[in-house]
Design a protein around this motif. Structure first.
Motif, PDB file in Angstrom:
ATOM      1  N   GLU A   2      27.099  32.361  44.234  1.00 37.50           N
ATOM      2  CA  GLU A   2      28.255  33.240  44.198  1.00 37.50           C
ATOM      3  C   GLU A   2      28.891  33.259  42.803  1.00 37.50           C
ATOM      4  N   PHE A   3      29.777  34.246  42.603  1.00 37.67           N
ATOM      5  CA  PHE A   3      30.365  34.454  41.287  1.00 37.67           C
ATOM      6  C   PHE A   3      31.055  33.209  40.741  1.00 37.67           C
ATOM      7  N   LYS A   4      31.900  32.547  41.525  1.00 37.49           N
ATOM      8  CA  LYS A   4      32.688  31.432  41.010  1.00 37.49           C
ATOM      9  C   LYS A   4      31.800  30.310  40.484  1.00 37.49           C
ATOM     10  N   GLU A   5      30.771  29.960  41.232  1.00 40.35           N
ATOM     11  CA  GLU A   5      29.890  28.883  40.807  1.00 40.35           C
ATOM     12  C   GLU A   5      29.104  29.272  39.563  1.00 40.35           C
ATOM     13  N   LYS A   6      28.577  30.489  39.561  1.00 44.45           N
ATOM     14  CA  LYS A   6      27.785  30.931  38.410  1.00 44.45           C
ATOM     15  C   LYS A   6      28.660  31.081  37.176  1.00 44.45           C
ATOM     16  N   GLY A  33      42.510  38.222  32.390  1.00 44.93           N
ATOM     17  CA  GLY A  33      41.936  39.551  32.199  1.00 44.93           C
ATOM     18  C   GLY A  33      40.437  39.524  32.024  1.00 44.93           C
ATOM     19  N   GLU A  34      39.945  38.557  31.233  1.00 50.91           N
ATOM     20  CA  GLU A  34      38.520  38.434  30.992  1.00 50.91           C
ATOM     21  C   GLU A  34      37.769  38.043  32.271  1.00 50.91           C
ATOM     22  N   ILE A  35      38.349  37.133  33.027  1.00 49.73           N
ATOM     23  CA  ILE A  35      37.700  36.700  34.271  1.00 49.73           C
ATOM     24  C   ILE A  35      37.654  37.848  35.284  1.00 49.73           C
ATOM     25  N   LYS A  36      38.740  38.626  35.354  1.00 53.11           N
ATOM     26  CA  LYS A  36      38.759  39.782  36.260  1.00 53.11           C
ATOM     27  C   LYS A  36      37.683  40.794  35.885  1.00 53.11           C
ATOM     28  N   PHE A  37      37.493  40.992  34.588  1.00 52.25           N
ATOM     29  CA  PHE A  37      36.452  41.914  34.135  1.00 52.25           C
ATOM     30  C   PHE A  37      35.086  41.437  34.614  1.00 52.25           C
ATOM     31  N   TRP A  43      29.818  41.275  37.048  1.00 54.74           N
ATOM     32  CA  TRP A  43      28.995  40.628  38.076  1.00 54.74           C
ATOM     33  C   TRP A  43      28.437  41.628  39.089  1.00 54.74           C
ATOM     34  N   PRO A  44      29.240  42.567  39.613  1.00 56.44           N
ATOM     35  CA  PRO A  44      28.671  43.570  40.530  1.00 56.44           C
ATOM     36  C   PRO A  44      27.596  44.441  39.874  1.00 56.44           C
ATOM     37  N   LEU A  45      27.715  44.649  38.563  1.00 55.16           N
ATOM     38  CA  LEU A  45      26.729  45.479  37.865  1.00 55.16           C
ATOM     39  C   LEU A  45      25.423  44.735  37.620  1.00 55.16           C
ATOM     40  N   HIS A  46      25.519  43.470  37.193  1.00 53.58           N
ATOM     41  CA  HIS A  46      24.337  42.750  36.725  1.00 53.58           C
ATOM     42  C   HIS A  46      23.932  41.573  37.605  1.00 53.58           C
ATOM     43  N   GLY A  47      24.901  40.913  38.216  1.00 51.29           N
ATOM     44  CA  GLY A  47      24.569  39.740  39.018  1.00 51.29           C
ATOM     45  C   GLY A  47      24.173  38.533  38.197  1.00 51.29           C
ATOM     46  N   ASN A  48      24.426  38.579  36.879  1.00 56.76           N
ATOM     47  CA  ASN A  48      24.152  37.446  35.993  1.00 56.76           C
ATOM     48  C   ASN A  48      24.981  37.614  34.723  1.00 56.76           C
ATOM     49  N   PHE A  49      24.944  36.596  33.872  1.00 56.53           N
ATOM     50  CA  PHE A  49      25.664  36.640  32.592  1.00 56.53           C
ATOM     51  C   PHE A  49      24.697  36.513  31.420  1.00 56.53           C
ATOM     52  N   ASP A  50      23.471  36.950  31.623  1.00 57.12           N
ATOM     53  CA  ASP A  50      22.452  36.839  30.576  1.00 57.12           C
ATOM     54  C   ASP A  50      22.878  37.592  29.324  1.00 57.12           C
ATOM     55  N   ILE A 118      37.906  48.158  27.220  1.00 62.45           N
ATOM     56  CA  ILE A 118      38.021  48.206  28.682  1.00 62.45           C
ATOM     57  C   ILE A 118      39.503  48.110  29.061  1.00 62.45           C
ATOM     58  N   PRO A 119      40.073  49.134  29.707  1.00 61.64           N
ATOM     59  CA  PRO A 119      41.481  49.044  30.120  1.00 61.64           C
ATOM     60  C   PRO A 119      41.665  48.046  31.263  1.00 61.64           C
ATOM     61  N   TYR A 120      42.553  47.096  31.067  1.00 58.26           N
ATOM     62  CA  TYR A 120      42.759  46.074  32.093  1.00 58.26           C
ATOM     63  C   TYR A 120      43.232  46.684  33.409  1.00 58.26           C
ATOM     64  N   ASP A 121      44.085  47.696  33.349  1.00 59.20           N
ATOM     65  CA  ASP A 121      44.594  48.304  34.581  1.00 59.20           C
ATOM     66  C   ASP A 121      43.459  48.825  35.462  1.00 59.20           C
ATOM     67  N   ASP A 122      42.416  49.397  34.833  1.00 60.47           N
ATOM     68  CA  ASP A 122      41.272  49.878  35.616  1.00 60.47           C
ATOM     69  C   ASP A 122      40.445  48.722  36.159  1.00 60.47           C
ATOM     70  N   VAL A 123      40.314  47.660  35.378  1.00 58.94           N
ATOM     71  CA  VAL A 123      39.600  46.470  35.861  1.00 58.94           C
ATOM     72  C   VAL A 123      40.269  45.930  37.118  1.00 58.94           C
ATOM     73  N   GLU A 124      41.591  45.993  37.148  1.00 53.79           N
ATOM     74  CA  GLU A 124      42.362  45.456  38.265  1.00 53.79           C
ATOM     75  C   GLU A 124      42.382  46.401  39.463  1.00 53.79           C
ATOM     76  N   SER A 125      42.629  47.691  39.207  1.00 56.40           N
ATOM     77  CA  SER A 125      42.870  48.603  40.331  1.00 56.40           C
ATOM     78  C   SER A 125      41.760  49.632  40.561  1.00 56.40           C
ATOM     79  N   ARG A 126      40.943  49.917  39.529  1.00 54.52           N
ATOM     80  CA  ARG A 126      39.863  50.900  39.693  1.00 54.52           C
ATOM     81  C   ARG A 126      38.565  50.385  39.075  1.00 54.52           C
ATOM     82  N   PRO A 127      38.103  49.216  39.492  1.00 58.21           N
ATOM     83  CA  PRO A 127      36.902  48.657  38.866  1.00 58.21           C
ATOM     84  C   PRO A 127      35.655  49.498  39.084  1.00 58.21           C
ATOM     85  N   GLU A 128      35.644  50.276  40.179  1.00 56.41           N
ATOM     86  CA  GLU A 128      34.466  51.106  40.438  1.00 56.41           C
ATOM     87  C   GLU A 128      34.296  52.167  39.350  1.00 56.41           C
TER      88      GLU A 128
END
Length: 224
Positions: A2-6, A33-37, A43-50, A118-128
């Protein structure tokens, strides 16, 4: 995983490889802000931090270090991601800091980075929305990297063929072996000449090149 462990594993890996201010900046700068991004977008896009580097240090035009929120460095691609909140980056910024911000982005572009804010407001409320926009942008670079990998593989195979032939290689050898056209074969051989892997052999009657000689080196031993 899961995200937190990875995320914890990835962050700890970067912390272990840093010291001094570079480590301190990562401990201080990699925050909400960085963690929310990462959680809502990356993470939803790539599933990794490579190939993703947090708080990546770059010296500016005065030789002073500054830090990018994230640098994505797969192969030849260099993209700088900056997560920007309206308050710190606009509302609470004076004219000098605003100029410094724009100059920094221009300088990064000069170093070969593609700068993505990357606008933080979108990361928080409109990440899609952010995910969709990044998908459009990154797909182009990911395809380019895959093409580069394929080119390296076929170049290696051409060198292996040259070694196995035990004689100068010709474009027709490449055409027959790899089922490519004459133009592609010549381009591959010339590319390998530019990388000092092959040496062109001019013809006896004219200077036109029909054959290429392998240049052996210890660094190429892994090929055979």
């Amino acid at each position: 995983m899961e995200f937190k462990e990875k995320h914890a594993e990835w962050l700890n890996d970067h912390l272990q490889r840093r010291s001094g201010e570079r480590r301190g900046r990562l401990e201080r700068g990699h925050s909400h802000g960085e963690i929310k991004f990462l959680q809502n977008v990356w993470w939803p896009l790539h599933g990794n931090f490579d190939h993703l580097h947090p708080e990546y240090e770059v010296p500016d035009w005065r030789g002073r270090p500054f830090f990018i929120d994230f640098a994505w460095l797969p192969g030849h691609t260099k993209i700088a991601f900056e997560v920007k909140g309206f308050g710190p980056h606009i509302q609470n910024m004076d004219r000098k800091r605003y100029c410094d911000e724009l100059n920094r982005e221009t300088f990064l572009q000069g170093l070969g980075f593609r700068v993505v804010s990357i606008p933080y407001d979108d990361v928080e409320s409109r990440p899609e929305l952010t995910r969709s926009l990044l998908r459009i942008l990154l797909n182009r670079y990911m395809l380019s990297e895959k093409e580069a990998e394929r080119s390296l593989f076929i170049e290696r195979d051409v060198l292996l063929l040259a070694f196995q032939l035990r004689r100068p290689i010709r474009p027709i050898d490449v055409v027959k072996k790899f089922q490519v056209n004459q133009r592609t074969a010549v381009r591959l051989l010339r590319t390998l000449c530019s990388k000092n892997k092959l040496r062109p052999i001019p013809g006896k009657v004219s200077s036109k090149v029909y054959r290429y000689e392998l240049i052996r080196s210890f660094s190429d031993d892994f090929l055979w």
